[in-house]
Each structure stands twice: as structure tokens, then as C-alpha cells.
Motif scaffolding. Structure first.
Motif, PDB file in Angstrom:
ATOM      1  N   GLU A 178      31.524  53.731  25.221  1.00  0.00           N
ATOM      2  CA  GLU A 178      32.486  52.888  25.111  1.00  0.00           C
ATOM      3  C   GLU A 178      32.088  51.623  26.068  1.00  0.00           C
ATOM      4  OE1 GLU A 178      36.122  56.446  25.070  1.00  0.00           O
ATOM      5  OE2 GLU A 178      35.249  55.169  27.072  1.00  0.00           O
ATOM      6  N   ALA A 179      31.594  51.672  27.106  1.00  0.00           N
ATOM      7  CA  ALA A 179      31.204  50.375  27.835  1.00  0.00           C
ATOM      8  C   ALA A 179      29.975  49.717  27.187  1.00  0.00           C
ATOM      9  CB  ALA A 179      30.646  50.689  29.173  1.00  0.00           C
ATOM     10  N   LEU A 180      28.969  50.530  26.584  1.00  0.00           N
ATOM     11  CA  LEU A 180      27.790  49.612  25.890  1.00  0.00           C
ATOM     12  C   LEU A 180      28.675  49.014  24.683  1.00  0.00           C
ATOM     13  CD1 LEU A 180      25.016  52.448  26.068  1.00  0.00           C
ATOM     14  CD2 LEU A 180      25.062  50.148  27.233  1.00  0.00           C
ATOM     15  N   GLY A 181      29.303  49.910  23.866  1.00  0.00           N
ATOM     16  CA  GLY A 181      30.010  49.024  22.720  1.00  0.00           C
ATOM     17  C   GLY A 181      30.677  47.902  23.070  1.00  0.00           C
ATOM     18  N   ASP A 182      31.395  47.553  24.086  1.00  0.00           N
ATOM     19  CA  ASP A 182      31.882  46.405  24.535  1.00  0.00           C
ATOM     20  C   ASP A 182      31.848  46.408  26.030  1.00  0.00           C
ATOM     21  OD1 ASP A 182      33.680  44.494  24.675  1.00  0.00           O
ATOM     22  OD2 ASP A 182      35.442  45.136  23.839  1.00  0.00           O
ATOM     23  N   PRO A 183      31.353  45.401  26.401  1.00  0.00           N
ATOM     24  CA  PRO A 183      31.104  45.413  28.063  1.00  0.00           C
ATOM     25  C   PRO A 183      32.471  44.622  28.556  1.00  0.00           C
ATOM     26  CG  PRO A 183      29.587  43.689  27.202  1.00  0.00           C
ATOM     27  CD  PRO A 183      30.249  44.626  25.925  1.00  0.00           C
ATOM     28  N   TYR A 184      33.362  44.078  27.611  1.00  0.00           N
ATOM     29  CA  TYR A 184      34.930  43.707  27.900  1.00  0.00           C
ATOM     30  C   TYR A 184      35.977  44.490  27.611  1.00  0.00           C
ATOM     31  CZ  TYR A 184      32.323  39.772  30.312  1.00  0.00           C
ATOM     32  OH  TYR A 184      31.534  38.861  31.090  1.00  0.00           O
ATOM     33  N   ASP A 185      35.371  45.895  27.371  1.00  0.00           N
ATOM     34  CA  ASP A 185      36.488  46.626  27.118  1.00  0.00           C
ATOM     35  C   ASP A 185      37.554  46.819  28.283  1.00  0.00           C
ATOM     36  OD1 ASP A 185      37.731  49.384  27.437  1.00  0.00           O
ATOM     37  OD2 ASP A 185      36.930  49.761  25.509  1.00  0.00           O
ATOM     38  N   ASN A 186      39.028  46.948  28.143  1.00  0.00           N
ATOM     39  CA  ASN A 186      39.809  46.726  29.210  1.00  0.00           C
ATOM     40  C   ASN A 186      39.588  47.639  30.207  1.00  0.00           C
ATOM     41  OD1 ASN A 186      40.865  48.804  27.634  1.00  0.00           O
ATOM     42  ND2 ASN A 186      42.966  48.514  28.187  1.00  0.00           N
ATOM     43  N   ARG A 187      38.956  48.990  29.978  1.00  0.00           N
ATOM     44  CA  ARG A 187      38.683  49.747  30.961  1.00  0.00           C
ATOM     45  C   ARG A 187      37.265  49.576  31.917  1.00  0.00           C
ATOM     46  NH1 ARG A 187      38.490  54.422  26.485  1.00  0.00           N
ATOM     47  NH2 ARG A 187      37.722  52.474  25.701  1.00  0.00           N
ATOM     48  N   VAL A 188      36.503  48.616  31.380  1.00  0.00           N
ATOM     49  CA  VAL A 188      35.113  48.070  32.141  1.00  0.00           C
ATOM     50  C   VAL A 188      35.781  47.250  33.245  1.00  0.00           C
ATOM     51  CG1 VAL A 188      32.796  47.360  32.162  1.00  0.00           C
ATOM     52  CG2 VAL A 188      34.045  48.597  30.179  1.00  0.00           C
ATOM     53  N   THR A 189      36.517  47.595  34.268  1.00  0.00           N
ATOM     54  CA  THR A 189      37.004  46.914  35.208  1.00  0.00           C
ATOM     55  C   THR A 189      36.035  46.787  36.617  1.00  0.00           C
ATOM     56  OG1 THR A 189      38.380  48.848  36.281  1.00  0.00           O
ATOM     57  CG2 THR A 189      39.190  47.265  34.929  1.00  0.00           C
ATOM     58  N   VAL A 190      35.168  45.656  36.479  1.00  0.00           N
ATOM     59  CA  VAL A 190      34.124  45.571  37.541  1.00  0.00           C
ATOM     60  C   VAL A 190      34.726  44.316  38.257  1.00  0.00           C
ATOM     61  CG1 VAL A 190      31.775  45.225  38.042  1.00  0.00           C
ATOM     62  CG2 VAL A 190      32.222  46.317  36.040  1.00  0.00           C
ATOM     63  N   SER A 191      34.504  44.530  39.866  1.00  0.00           N
ATOM     64  CA  SER A 191      35.211  43.467  40.520  1.00  0.00           C
ATOM     65  C   SER A 191      34.074  43.260  41.736  1.00  0.00           C
ATOM     66  CB  SER A 191      36.508  44.020  41.441  1.00  0.00           C
ATOM     67  OG  SER A 191      37.000  43.023  42.255  1.00  0.00           O
ATOM     68  N   ASN A 192      34.139  42.096  42.221  1.00  0.00           N
ATOM     69  CA  ASN A 192      33.362  41.706  43.569  1.00  0.00           C
ATOM     70  C   ASN A 192      34.346  41.197  44.338  1.00  0.00           C
ATOM     71  OD1 ASN A 192      34.098  39.351  42.554  1.00  0.00           O
ATOM     72  ND2 ASN A 192      31.928  38.377  43.081  1.00  0.00           N
ATOM     73  N   GLU A 193      35.686  41.309  44.321  1.00  0.00           N
ATOM     74  CA  GLU A 193      36.602  40.797  45.345  1.00  0.00           C
ATOM     75  C   GLU A 193      36.416  41.721  46.650  1.00  0.00           C
ATOM     76  OE1 GLU A 193      41.414  41.187  46.176  1.00  0.00           O
ATOM     77  OE2 GLU A 193      40.900  41.178  44.196  1.00  0.00           O
ATOM     78  N   PRO A 194      36.378  40.797  47.666  1.00  0.00           N
ATOM     79  CA  PRO A 194      35.762  41.527  49.150  1.00  0.00           C
ATOM     80  C   PRO A 194      36.581  42.605  49.327  1.00  0.00           C
ATOM     81  CG  PRO A 194      35.987  39.185  49.369  1.00  0.00           C
ATOM     82  CD  PRO A 194      36.664  39.367  47.983  1.00  0.00           C
ATOM     83  N   PHE A 195      35.878  43.608  49.815  1.00  0.00           N
ATOM     84  CA  PHE A 195      36.589  44.920  50.218  1.00  0.00           C
ATOM     85  C   PHE A 195      35.508  45.743  51.248  1.00  0.00           C
ATOM     86  CE2 PHE A 195      37.696  49.324  48.108  1.00  0.00           C
ATOM     87  CZ  PHE A 195      38.593  49.589  48.998  1.00  0.00           C
ATOM     88  N   LEU A 196      34.869  46.519  51.074  1.00  0.00           N
ATOM     89  CA  LEU A 196      34.080  47.055  52.096  1.00  0.00           C
ATOM     90  C   LEU A 196      32.701  46.634  52.130  1.00  0.00           C
ATOM     91  CD1 LEU A 196      34.993  51.040  51.205  1.00  0.00           C
ATOM     92  CD2 LEU A 196      35.845  49.594  53.165  1.00  0.00           C
ATOM     93  N   ALA A 197      32.348  45.981  53.500  1.00  0.00           N
ATOM     94  CA  ALA A 197      31.373  45.233  53.607  1.00  0.00           C
ATOM     95  C   ALA A 197      30.182  46.066  54.284  1.00  0.00           C
ATOM     96  CB  ALA A 197      31.466  44.049  54.573  1.00  0.00           C
ATOM     97  N   ILE A 198      29.424  46.794  53.311  1.00  0.00           N
ATOM     98  CA  ILE A 198      28.353  47.652  53.785  1.00  0.00           C
ATOM     99  C   ILE A 198      27.112  47.004  53.873  1.00  0.00           C
ATOM    100  CG2 ILE A 198      27.289  50.204  53.402  1.00  0.00           C
ATOM    101  CD1 ILE A 198      30.473  49.796  53.712  1.00  0.00           C
ATOM    102  N   PRO A 199      26.428  46.813  54.998  1.00  0.00           N
ATOM    103  CA  PRO A 199      25.215  46.374  55.181  1.00  0.00           C
ATOM    104  C   PRO A 199      24.090  46.630  54.212  1.00  0.00           C
ATOM    105  CG  PRO A 199      25.914  46.720  57.294  1.00  0.00           C
ATOM    106  CD  PRO A 199      26.690  47.602  56.381  1.00  0.00           C
ATOM    107  N   GLY A 200      23.400  45.885  53.513  1.00  0.00           N
ATOM    108  CA  GLY A 200      22.338  46.245  52.436  1.00  0.00           C
ATOM    109  C   GLY A 200      23.140  46.810  51.020  1.00  0.00           C
ATOM    110  N   LEU A 201      24.461  46.715  50.968  1.00  0.00           N
ATOM    111  CA  LEU A 201      24.966  47.066  49.709  1.00  0.00           C
ATOM    112  C   LEU A 201      25.518  45.940  48.961  1.00  0.00           C
ATOM    113  CD1 LEU A 201      26.245  50.815  49.943  1.00  0.00           C
ATOM    114  CD2 LEU A 201      23.838  49.984  49.301  1.00  0.00           C
ATOM    115  N   GLU A 202      25.397  44.682  49.655  1.00  0.00           N
ATOM    116  CA  GLU A 202      26.052  43.435  49.364  1.00  0.00           C
ATOM    117  C   GLU A 202      25.890  43.376  47.601  1.00  0.00           C
ATOM    118  OE1 GLU A 202      24.994  42.918  53.673  1.00  0.00           O
ATOM    119  OE2 GLU A 202      24.127  43.580  51.758  1.00  0.00           O
ATOM    120  N   GLN A 203      24.877  43.340  47.118  1.00  0.00           N
ATOM    121  CA  GLN A 203      24.344  43.071  45.929  1.00  0.00           C
ATOM    122  C   GLN A 203      23.996  44.429  45.061  1.00  0.00           C
ATOM    123  OE1 GLN A 203      25.214  39.604  46.594  1.00  0.00           O
ATOM    124  NE2 GLN A 203      23.954  39.694  44.709  1.00  0.00           N
ATOM    125  N   VAL A 204      24.786  45.324  45.164  1.00  0.00           N
ATOM    126  CA  VAL A 204      24.469  46.797  44.701  1.00  0.00           C
ATOM    127  C   VAL A 204      25.951  47.281  43.946  1.00  0.00           C
ATOM    128  CG1 VAL A 204      24.203  49.333  45.284  1.00  0.00           C
ATOM    129  CG2 VAL A 204      22.707  47.415  46.484  1.00  0.00           C
TER     130      VAL A 204
END
Length: 433
Positions: A178-204
Motif C-alpha cells: 500500500e505504501a509503495l503503491g502511493d507514498p502519500y496514501d492517507n495512512r502513510v503519516t510520517v512526521s518530523n514534528e519535535p517529539f522525543l530527542a534521542i541523541p544519534g537518532l535525529e536523522q533516523v
């Protein structure tokens, strides 16, 4: 309502709050311990916990207080952490959030402030996003990480929320096809809104349950979305269900599992650094994802998890590991292909003319936190800092042999520092944490 049982000097109690915003379960010593935790993060694949990875997690709490945060079920971790793994800790407390109101509760915040380790249980990560993101609980956890170096860990949904970009599952889960078929499917909810700040995982971006069901495709879609939407390079860490990745304060990851008795794997996904402007060829709404780059879009290190955490990966460079194998992953019109790969060499010095320019400049430390020291044997050197998509971040010219580059305000990630001396040019990869 409060029940208290006395067992010598150890107190165990279970407190059910009348307001029902949360429930809390406690076992151990009620007096606060104040050791110095060792930091680090443990990422668990989502099925039964790996005991050896959990010992790694508890040991890094240095005998302190363990806090489990969750939004469903009850105290399943308490006895396991406190008495079943053979690691001495002062106490274990589980707080189960029943709604978002608990995120401002003084008692809840006080327990975060005394913890040396925090474990995020599995469940539904959309509740964690709804209940914690941008709240006092979120701020208290990040303060504990930054100021007291507490160790963090999570399994399944608890692992999903630990990256700098993350799948929120606010519109339910999504499968790979489903995600590969449409990367903007409404269920593909990817966020970078600040949340948990884990050192080393900022770009993960993390993903789990990798072997049940297959999630490689959706994980690659999450990375494609993060790089397209947020304009930065992102990496992936994933675990099979019974596998754990434990990363210490130096960025060295150990992979725990039951190989060779079971086929337990972890995966480290790296956009191929040999490809200029390595972003998806097609990542748009309503169309299948294409991120192919001649079949080598991602270099992926697949590592077997062993009982001793024998095999490793370096999350400072994202190009070296032990005990694993390199693969190429690519997506063409929504179809994922995986082939045997080779180790990338992203730290190599790349000279567009000769190696002379490369030999004249030294940069350190790398990775860098606040400043980069640049030492040159020549004056009047022109420098350019670019991201891996080739976008100019900063340019400057130094008339002196030595220069201190301030990168405090540069987002964490991987960059190229490029320099020109006369008609010769060279560049080196620079990791900013």
C-alpha cells in the motif's frame, strides 16, 4: 486506593488512581536512587523481549530507577525488570496513560524526573503521539535525556516513536504494498514534528516487526517521504520481531538476537552516498514510488542478532559494521528489489582534479557537535558546506591557515564540506550531530 506490602527494606505497592487518568504499578525501594546512568538507546523489534538486550538496557541505568510508560495493559514489565534478569535496580514503576490529561500530572512528571531509565512499551503509537507529543511529559523526558543522560528504550510502538522522523499511525497502520503503491496514501503519516530527542537518532526513521509481516517496502517509503518532505537525508534502523539494536553513547550499535538458532536480523538503511542528489525519482501522491537510481538507491547493512551482541554497526559513519552483509535496495514503480551490495566509502576524500587539494586540508572532529576545526597548509581557501542533495548551506573564505566553523545552528545530518585551492577542489563527508 493504595495497597502497601512490606518485604524487609523493600516496599512493593500498586496504586490505582481514583481520577483514572492513569494507573501506576510499583515494585522496589521507595527511596529515590541517584546513580549516574550511562545513556544510550535500545530498539526492540516488537515480539518477546530479548533478555540479553534488556540486561544491556538495565545495566546502563547503573542500579537506578526504571520507569515504563505505556497506554494500554498493566504491569507486565515490573517483575521481569526487577527480579528476572539478574540485574540489580532500585525500583521499577509502570505508568499506564488512560488519556492525555496524565501528561500534565505532577506525580507523573515527578516519576520521570527521578528515573535513570525509561522504557516505552508496545501498543498503539498514535496514542503516544496524541498523549505525549508537545506536552510536559515530552519536555520532561527530553530534559532527563539531555541533563541526566538517562537510557531510553522501546519495543514495537515504543520503538516507532524514537526517531527524528516517525510513522505516527494516526490513520491506522499501512502495509508495504500500500505504501509503495502511493507514498502519500492517507495512512502513510510520517512526521518530523519535535517529539522525543534521542541523541544519534535525529536523522533516523525506525521500523519493527520486519519479518512479520514484511515491512521493508513501507520503511523505504517512510524514508522517501522524510527526505522529500523535510529536505534532509534520513537513515533507517529496523529489527525483526525478536531482534534488538542497542546503541551506546559513542554511537556503536550491538545487535542482539538468537542467531544461529533463529534467523534474527537488524537492518541499517543508508541512502547511497555515491549518488549525487540521491532523492526519489518519483514520490508524489497517487503514483507508485520510484527510488531506483539504477538499482542501488539504498545501501543496506543486514546484521544477525546474537546472544552476546557480537555483531555491530557504527551509526557515526553509517558505513562500517561487523558480521553483516551489504545489500542494495531499490524501488521501481512500486516494486522493491534487493540485491547483493558492497560497502560504501562515504568518508573518502573526493577530488575533482588531483589529490593535492585533499592533502592540504584537515577537518576535525568528525562527527562534530558545535564546531569544526579546519586546518590548511594554504591561505585563501574557499569552503562550501552542502547537504547530500547538493544544496548550499554555507560558504566562506578563510585567509588564515586555521578556521573554526560554527555548526551549532546546522541541523543534525550528513553534509559535504567542499574546498577549492586554486583550480583544484576536494570534499569530505561531515557528520553533524
Amino acid at each position: 486506593m493504595k495497597k502497601v506490602y512490606c518485604l524487609g527494606i523493600i516496599w512493593c505497592y500498586c496504586l490505582a488512581l481514583l481520577a483514572q487518568d492513569y494507573d501506576t504499578y510499583f515494585i522496589g525501594n521507595m527511596a529515590d536512587a541517584t546513580p549516574s546512568p550511562q545513556g544510550g538507546v535500545c530498539l526492540m523489534g516488537g515480539a518477546t523481549e530479548d533478555d540479553n538486550a534488556m540486561r544491556w538496557f538495565l545495566n546502563r541505568a547503573s542500579g537506578g530507577d526504571i520507569l515504563v510508560l505505556r497506554a494500554s495493559q498493566s504491569d507486565g514489565y515490573n517483575n521481569y525488570f526487577y527480579s528476572e534478569l539478574g540485574v540489580s535496580v532500585n525500583s521499577v514503576e509502570t505508568i499506564v496513560f488512560n488519556n492525555a490529561n496524565a501528561a500534565t500530572d505532577a506525580y507523573v512528571l515527578s516519576r520521570i524526573e527521578r528515573a535513570e531509565a525509561i522504557w516505552f512499551a508496545g501498543g498503539d503509537q498514535s496514542r503516544y503521539v496524541e498523549y505525549w507529543r508537545g506536552t510536559s511529559v515530552d519536555a520532561a523526558i527530553n530534559t532527563a535525556i539531555a541533563d541526566r543522560n538517562i537510557v531510553i528504550g522501546g519495543t514495537s510502538a515504543g520503538m516507532a516513536i524514537l526517531g527524528g522522523a516517525y510513522f505516527t499511525a494516526e490513520e491506522d497502520t499501512v502495509l508495504s504494498d500500500e505504501a509503495l503503491g502511493d507514498p502519500y496514501d492517507n495512512r502513510v503519516t510520517v512526521s518530523n514534528e519535535p517529539f522525543l530527542a534521542i541523541p544519534g537518532l535525529e536523522q533516523v526513521v525506525t521500523d519493527m516487526h520486519y519479518d512479520d509481516p514484511s515491512r521493508e517496502g513501507r520503511h523505504m517509503t517512510f524514508l522517501a517521504r522524510a527526505m522529500t518532505d523535510f529536505g534532509s537525508t534520513f537513515y533507517g534502523i529496523a529489527c525483526d520481531e525478536y531482534t534488538a539494536v542497542c546503541i551506546d553513547e559513542s554511537g556503536q550499535a550491538q545487535v542482539f538476537g538468537a542467531y544461529p538458532d533463529y534467523d534474527d536480523n537488524a537492518y541499517f538503511l543508508v541512502p547511497n552516498c555515491s549518488i549525487p542528489n540521491n532523492v526519489p525519482e518519483q514520490c508524489v501522491a497517487g503514483q507508485p514510488l520510484t527510488w531506483d537510481r539504477n538499482g542501488v538507491a539504498l545501501t543496506v547493512y543486514a546484521v544477525k542478532g546474537t546472544p552476546t551482541g557480537l555483531y555491530t554497526f557504527d551509526t557515526n559513519t553509517w558505513e562500517t559494521g561487523t558480521g553483516g552483509e551489504w545489500q542494495y535496495w531499490a524501488v521501481n514503480a512500486g516494486v522493491l528489489d534487493r540485491t547483493m551490495g558492497t560497502q560504501p566509502d562515504c568518508n573518502m576524500v573526493m577530488s575533482t582534479t588531483t589529490s593535492a587539494a585533499a592533502a592540504l586540508v584537515k577537518i576535525y572532529p568528525n562527527p562534530a557537535d558545535d564546531h569544526v576545526r579546519i586546518e590548511s597548509t594554504e591561505a585563501s581557501v574557499t569552503y562550501r558546506l552542502l547537504d547530500l542533495q547538493g544544496r548550499l548551506i554555507h560558504t566562506f573564505q578563510s585567509a588564515h591557515l586555521n578556521y573554526d566553523l560554527n555548526v551549532q545552528n546546522v541541523p543534525s545530518g550528513t553534509y559535504l564540506l567542499e574546498w577549492s585551492i586554486g583550480h583544484e577542489q576536494a570534499s569530505r563527508r561531515l557528520l553533524i550531530r
